[in-house]
Write a protein that holds these residues in place. Sequence first.
Motif, PDB file in Angstrom:
ATOM      1  N   LEU A   1       0.830  -1.204   0.000  1.00 23.95           N
ATOM      2  CA  LEU A   1       0.000   0.000   0.000  1.00 23.95           C
ATOM      3  C   LEU A   1       0.864   1.254   0.000  1.00 23.95           C
ATOM      4  O   LEU A   1       0.620   2.190  -0.772  1.00 23.95           O
ATOM      5  CB  LEU A   1      -0.933  -0.009   1.216  1.00 23.95           C
ATOM      6  N   LEU A   2       1.882   1.287   0.848  1.00 19.60           N
ATOM      7  CA  LEU A   2       2.749   2.468   0.917  1.00 19.60           C
ATOM      8  C   LEU A   2       3.484   2.697  -0.391  1.00 19.60           C
ATOM      9  O   LEU A   2       3.634   3.837  -0.838  1.00 19.60           O
ATOM     10  CB  LEU A   2       3.749   2.318   2.063  1.00 19.60           C
ATOM     11  N   LYS A   3       3.965   1.629  -1.009  1.00 21.30           N
ATOM     12  CA  LYS A   3       4.674   1.770  -2.288  1.00 21.30           C
ATOM     13  C   LYS A   3       3.757   2.366  -3.349  1.00 21.30           C
ATOM     14  O   LYS A   3       4.192   3.173  -4.175  1.00 21.30           O
ATOM     15  CB  LYS A   3       5.209   0.421  -2.751  1.00 21.30           C
TER      16      LYS A   3
ATOM     17  N   GLY B   1       3.990   6.229  -5.108  1.00 22.56           N
ATOM     18  CA  GLY B   1       4.281   6.189  -6.539  1.00 22.56           C
ATOM     19  C   GLY B   1       5.351   5.214  -6.954  1.00 22.56           C
ATOM     20  O   GLY B   1       5.740   5.166  -8.122  1.00 22.56           O
ATOM     21  N   GLU B   2       5.832   4.401  -6.028  1.00 17.27           N
ATOM     22  CA  GLU B   2       6.890   3.442  -6.340  1.00 17.27           C
ATOM     23  C   GLU B   2       6.348   2.214  -7.065  1.00 17.27           C
ATOM     24  O   GLU B   2       7.080   1.537  -7.792  1.00 17.27           O
ATOM     25  CB  GLU B   2       7.581   3.023  -5.042  1.00 17.27           C
ATOM     26  N   LEU B   3       5.058   1.933  -6.874  1.00 23.29           N
ATOM     27  CA  LEU B   3       4.430   0.750  -7.454  1.00 23.29           C
ATOM     28  C   LEU B   3       3.113   1.142  -8.099  1.00 23.29           C
ATOM     29  O   LEU B   3       2.350   1.941  -7.533  1.00 23.29           O
ATOM     30  CB  LEU B   3       4.199  -0.299  -6.351  1.00 23.29           C
ATOM     31  N   GLN B   4       2.851   0.586  -9.271  1.00 26.33           N
ATOM     32  CA  GLN B   4       1.594   0.860  -9.977  1.00 26.33           C
ATOM     33  C   GLN B   4       0.540  -0.166  -9.560  1.00 26.33           C
ATOM     34  O   GLN B   4       0.779  -1.370  -9.626  1.00 26.33           O
ATOM     35  CB  GLN B   4       1.829   0.766 -11.497  1.00 26.33           C
ATOM     36  N   PRO B   5      -0.636   0.280  -9.121  1.00 25.76           N
ATOM     37  CA  PRO B   5      -1.676  -0.677  -8.728  1.00 25.76           C
ATOM     38  C   PRO B   5      -2.295  -1.356  -9.944  1.00 25.76           C
ATOM     39  O   PRO B   5      -2.208  -0.848 -11.062  1.00 25.76           O
ATOM     40  CB  PRO B   5      -2.698   0.198  -8.002  1.00 25.76           C
ATOM     41  N   ARG B   6      -2.939  -2.488  -9.713  1.00 24.12           N
ATOM     42  CA  ARG B   6      -3.676  -3.150 -10.792  1.00 24.12           C
ATOM     43  C   ARG B   6      -4.853  -2.282 -11.234  1.00 24.12           C
ATOM     44  O   ARG B   6      -5.189  -2.222 -12.413  1.00 24.12           O
ATOM     45  CB  ARG B   6      -4.191  -4.514 -10.314  1.00 24.12           C
TER      46      ARG B   6
ATOM     47  N   ARG C   1       2.904  19.059  -2.183  1.00 28.50           N
ATOM     48  CA  ARG C   1       4.128  18.283  -1.986  1.00 28.50           C
ATOM     49  C   ARG C   1       3.879  17.143  -1.001  1.00 28.50           C
ATOM     50  O   ARG C   1       3.107  17.271  -0.063  1.00 28.50           O
ATOM     51  CB  ARG C   1       5.248  19.172  -1.432  1.00 28.50           C
ATOM     52  N   PHE C   2       4.587  16.034  -1.212  1.00 28.39           N
ATOM     53  CA  PHE C   2       4.506  14.969  -0.221  1.00 28.39           C
ATOM     54  C   PHE C   2       5.900  14.463   0.115  1.00 28.39           C
ATOM     55  O   PHE C   2       6.840  14.565  -0.676  1.00 28.39           O
ATOM     56  CB  PHE C   2       3.582  13.829  -0.682  1.00 28.39           C
ATOM     57  N   GLY C   3       6.034  13.963   1.338  1.00 32.23           N
ATOM     58  CA  GLY C   3       7.278  13.384   1.812  1.00 32.23           C
ATOM     59  C   GLY C   3       7.048  11.940   2.196  1.00 32.23           C
ATOM     60  O   GLY C   3       5.950  11.564   2.610  1.00 32.23           O
ATOM     61  N   TYR C   4       8.111  11.138   2.050  1.00 36.18           N
ATOM     62  CA  TYR C   4       7.995   9.712   2.342  1.00 36.18           C
ATOM     63  C   TYR C   4       9.195   9.274   3.167  1.00 36.18           C
ATOM     64  O   TYR C   4      10.346   9.501   2.778  1.00 36.18           O
ATOM     65  CB  TYR C   4       7.926   8.926   1.035  1.00 36.18           C
ATOM     66  N   CYS C   5       8.930   8.673   4.313  1.00 44.39           N
ATOM     67  CA  CYS C   5       9.974   8.148   5.182  1.00 44.39           C
ATOM     68  C   CYS C   5       9.840   6.630   5.228  1.00 44.39           C
ATOM     69  O   CYS C   5       8.970   6.105   5.937  1.00 44.39           O
ATOM     70  CB  CYS C   5       9.843   8.748   6.585  1.00 44.39           C
ATOM     71  N   PRO C   6      10.666   5.898   4.464  1.00 42.58           N
ATOM     72  CA  PRO C   6      10.562   4.430   4.469  1.00 42.58           C
ATOM     73  C   PRO C   6      11.076   3.840   5.769  1.00 42.58           C
ATOM     74  O   PRO C   6      11.820   4.484   6.520  1.00 42.58           O
ATOM     75  CB  PRO C   6      11.457   4.016   3.284  1.00 42.58           C
ATOM     76  N   GLN C   7      10.672   2.605   6.034  1.00 38.24           N
ATOM     77  CA  GLN C   7      11.089   1.938   7.268  1.00 38.24           C
ATOM     78  C   GLN C   7      12.601   1.762   7.299  1.00 38.24           C
ATOM     79  O   GLN C   7      13.238   1.967   8.329  1.00 38.24           O
ATOM     80  CB  GLN C   7      10.398   0.582   7.379  1.00 38.24           C
TER      81      GLN C   7
END
Length: 201
Positions: A42-44, A48-53, A62-68
């Motif tokens: 879901l996070l990906k 925008g890292e993964l395209q959904p079906r 603007r958005f920010g993303y902090c991965p685990q």
Amino acid sequence: MEVQGLRHAYGRRPVLNGIDLVLHSGVVAGIVGENGAGKSTLLKILCGELQPRSGFVRHLGRFGYCPQKAVLNKALTVRQHLDFFKAAYGLTDLRRAEEVMEMLNLADYADERASVLSGGTQQKLNLTLAVMHDPQLLLLDEPYQGFDWDTYQRFWDLTAQLRARGRSVLVVSHLAYDAQQLDELQRLKDGTLCAAPLVTP
């Protein structure tokens, strides 16, 4: 952020079965779920890292993303990371980054290479890089992993500050230890989201 009808599968194994989500300004929301529930998928998709079906995600501003897992160059110092991201974000100064560093007790490590930082200190840098451009939307994946208690409290002070400034924050975790800090909480189970009570388990 507006999310409608997100579906995704790996081969024949469905992971997301129609995710709908609206995150308003000035709201700190949480999504919890067991390991394997689809949180990372879901996070990906949200970042925008993964395209959904199928389905769509709409960000406003603007958005920010902090991965685990902190994505850092171990050869660079904290300050060099900030300079690199300053250029990437097109910022004119590091004022916001310096504010966050002071808040998280990271400023003393400005000239240390990432390779010598503890896991918790690396995560402080990871978080600083995610918020230094003052995003309207912040996506956080287990953001306080490795934090000591003092830093954990400072993290929630930072989150409260973002809320007060009208920012939207989404915290994704496997347990809702911090449910009392949230405005909304949902559980990801069987590929769908359902409202969860705002109580500490």
